[in-house]
Design a protein around this motif. Structure first.
Motif, PDB file in Angstrom:
ATOM      1  N   SER A 100      -0.035  -0.961   0.872  1.00 46.09           N
ATOM      2  CA  SER A 100       0.756  -1.095  -0.351  1.00 46.09           C
ATOM      3  C   SER A 100       2.077  -0.350  -0.262  1.00 46.09           C
ATOM      4  O   SER A 100       3.051  -0.717  -0.899  1.00 46.09           O
ATOM      5  N   SER A 122       5.527  -1.820  -1.542  1.00 45.19           N
ATOM      6  CA  SER A 122       6.100  -1.217  -2.737  1.00 45.19           C
ATOM      7  C   SER A 122       7.532  -0.793  -2.526  1.00 45.19           C
ATOM      8  O   SER A 122       8.282  -0.612  -3.469  1.00 45.19           O
ATOM      9  N   ASN A 152      -2.188  -7.073 -11.951  1.00 48.63           N
ATOM     10  CA  ASN A 152      -1.557  -7.074 -10.627  1.00 48.63           C
ATOM     11  C   ASN A 152      -1.341  -5.639 -10.147  1.00 48.63           C
ATOM     12  O   ASN A 152      -0.280  -5.275  -9.659  1.00 48.63           O
ATOM     13  N   GLN A 190      -1.557  -2.089  -8.082  1.00 48.78           N
ATOM     14  CA  GLN A 190      -1.602  -1.590  -6.721  1.00 48.78           C
ATOM     15  C   GLN A 190      -1.989  -0.113  -6.756  1.00 48.78           C
ATOM     16  O   GLN A 190      -1.769   0.579  -7.753  1.00 48.78           O
ATOM     17  N   ASP A 231      -0.283   2.994  -8.842  1.00 55.08           N
ATOM     18  CA  ASP A 231       0.338   2.652 -10.125  1.00 55.08           C
ATOM     19  C   ASP A 231      -0.134   3.620 -11.204  1.00 55.08           C
ATOM     20  O   ASP A 231      -1.296   4.046 -11.218  1.00 55.08           O
ATOM     21  N   GLY A 269      -7.469   2.016  -6.683  1.00 54.32           N
ATOM     22  CA  GLY A 269      -8.028   0.856  -6.001  1.00 54.32           C
ATOM     23  C   GLY A 269      -9.480   0.609  -6.341  1.00 54.32           C
ATOM     24  O   GLY A 269     -10.175   1.447  -6.928  1.00 54.32           O
ATOM     25  N   ARG A 316       5.052   1.280 -12.002  1.00 53.84           N
ATOM     26  CA  ARG A 316       5.030   1.524 -10.560  1.00 53.84           C
ATOM     27  C   ARG A 316       6.263   2.309 -10.173  1.00 53.84           C
ATOM     28  O   ARG A 316       7.395   1.867 -10.444  1.00 53.84           O
TER      29      ARG A 316
END
Length: 260
Positions: free
Chosen positions: A125, A129, A206, A208, A211, A229, A258
């Motif tokens: 990620s 990101s 959505n 990740q 976040d 996660g 984020r």
């Protein structure tokens, strides 16, 4: 002869009168002796009163002695009860501390198990990101910063929740989030409300790893945590739970931002 008889008669009369007078005088002690029982009764009464007063004084002294003895016994009993209560409280505190330590060990063990999967997801990620430009002057993170943030959070599992806490052993929700991102050079605002507007708004469908989740409205959030996660998040939950890992399905967030 007559003269002698007269003189003799006078002498005898004188002797008789003197005898009568002496007899009267000698009788006076008898009168005093008759009055003695009255004096003896009065004296007896005084002696009786004195004895009664002495007995009352003795009773009063004994009563005071018994009261003092009872008071001393009560003090000793109270001291024993106080010591027993202290020992009981100490034992309860020790038991609670042992239970908390056991819970912390279990949570940290579970956290270490989850961390391996989180770090794998974080590695993938972090590259994606970097394409998302953070807003509100949030500095760009270094490579692998997501894993660093999650690792810091995992290390705090089991710490206490304290309103206004900013570490190192007690936190509130926004204090923990702020400290975690500070490890990678990201300066987040201090409060949940401000953190809910930091970075880029993303949908909760959505998410990740890394976040920031918030509960409440954007700009008026009352709680924040970090998504780690696998449908889980880590937060300083409340005074009864402390810092824990929780399932997002049990307490869905209202939004997310984020910054990494």
């Amino acid at each position: 002869m007559a003269l002698r008889a007269g003189v003799a008669g006078g002498v005898l009369s004188t002797i008789a009168v003197a005898g009568s007078a002496n007899a009267a005088t000698a009788a006076e002690p008898v009168t005093e002796t008759i009055e003695m029982p009255t004096l003896t009764a009065a004296l007896t009464s005084k002696v009786a009163l004195s004895a009664e007063a002495t007995q009352q004084a003795a009773d009063a002294y004994q009563y005071r002695a018994e009261q003092q003895s009872a008071a001393e016994k009560a003090v000793k009993d109270a001291e024993k009860a106080h010591k027993a209560a202290e020992k009981k409280a100490e034992a309860a505190a020790e038991k609670k501390a042992e239970e908390r330590a056991a819970a912390e060990r279990a949570a940290r063990s579970a956290g270490r198990t989850d961390l391996s999967g989180v770090q794998t997801a974080a590695a993938s990620s972090s590259s994606g990101s970097s394409a998302s430009a953070p807003s509100q002057d949030v500095p760009a993170p270094a490579s692998g910063s997501v894993a660093s943030v999650v690792g810091f959070l995992q290390a705090q599992v089991g710490d206490a929740y304290v309103m206004g806490g900013t570490g190192p052993n007690s936190w509130d929700c926004s204090g923990l989030v702020q400290a975690a991102f500070k490890q990678v050079g990201v300066d987040l605002p201090r409060t949940s409300q401000e953190q809910s507007t930091a970075g880029t708004q993303v949908g909760t469908s959505n998410l990740q790893v890394g976040d920031i989740l918030y509960w409440g409205g954007q700009g008026s959030a009352y709680h924040t945590g970090v998504y780690i996660g696998d449908g889980k998040y880590l937060d300083a939950a409340n005074p009864s739970k402390g810092v824990v890992i929780q399932d997002l399905s049990g307490y869905p967030a209202d939004g997310a931002v984020r910054v990494l």
